[in-house]
Design a protein around this motif. Sequence first.
Motif, PDB file in Angstrom:
ATOM      1  N   PRO A  33       1.889  -3.686   1.881  1.00  0.00           N
ATOM      2  CA  PRO A  33       3.017  -3.689   2.729  1.00  0.00           C
ATOM      3  C   PRO A  33       3.934  -2.423   2.507  1.00  0.00           C
ATOM      4  N   PRO A  34       4.304  -1.708   3.516  1.00  0.00           N
ATOM      5  CA  PRO A  34       5.482  -0.620   3.278  1.00  0.00           C
ATOM      6  C   PRO A  34       6.685  -1.247   2.378  1.00  0.00           C
ATOM      7  N   PRO A  35       7.235  -0.325   1.523  1.00  0.00           N
ATOM      8  CA  PRO A  35       8.564  -0.729   0.868  1.00  0.00           C
ATOM      9  C   PRO A  35       9.557  -1.229   1.931  1.00  0.00           C
ATOM     10  N   ILE A  36      10.319  -2.236   1.270  1.00  0.00           N
ATOM     11  CA  ILE A  36      11.400  -2.781   2.172  1.00  0.00           C
ATOM     12  C   ILE A  36      12.497  -1.709   1.845  1.00  0.00           C
ATOM     13  N   SER A  37      13.340  -1.538   2.753  1.00  0.00           N
ATOM     14  CA  SER A  37      14.401  -0.613   2.344  1.00  0.00           C
ATOM     15  C   SER A  37      15.653  -1.560   2.310  1.00  0.00           C
ATOM     16  N   THR A  38      16.459  -1.371   1.248  1.00  0.00           N
ATOM     17  CA  THR A  38      17.536  -2.010   1.288  1.00  0.00           C
ATOM     18  C   THR A  38      18.973  -1.365   1.773  1.00  0.00           C
TER      19      THR A  38
END
Length: 163
Positions: A157-162
């Motif tokens: 999955p694409p990285p989750i931006s915080t």
Amino acid sequence: MTRTRVALSVLLIVSLFLAACQTQPADVQQDESAIRQVFDLYIKSINAADGTLASDVWLQSPDTVAITPFGRFQGWDRIREEIYVKFLQGMFSERELRPSDVLKRVKGVSAWLAFDWTFSAKLTNGQPIASKGWESHMYEKTEKGWRIVHLHYSVPPPPISTP
């Protein structure tokens, strides 16, 4: 005397039954080798975007299924069109799929294979891309040998931006 004959008869029948139920290691090794050959042809068909070569590894059936991040395709004709023609030939001028950690299992006339992969390619505009993921195949033993009947591949999955 009669008890001895009955006991020996039962022992013989049970022994024959158990022997018949056992999968012969040589047969499994032959099947695993044949599946590996089909798998190697599959990799070549992807790297060459060759639908003709692919037709030798996929079951020519409306029941054959491929599940990818860009769609679910049922039937050999649709798989050939969507994966080999539109995706591999239409999007890339060069492509290289490299498998690793290949695992295969044979159970009678069915088998499965799973592997990790890296994919390096050049888009038709010349831009290089690279991706990694996982893939699994289901194989069926047919009159023409082992064929892929189901494929599923996934990408991380694409990285989750915080925030």
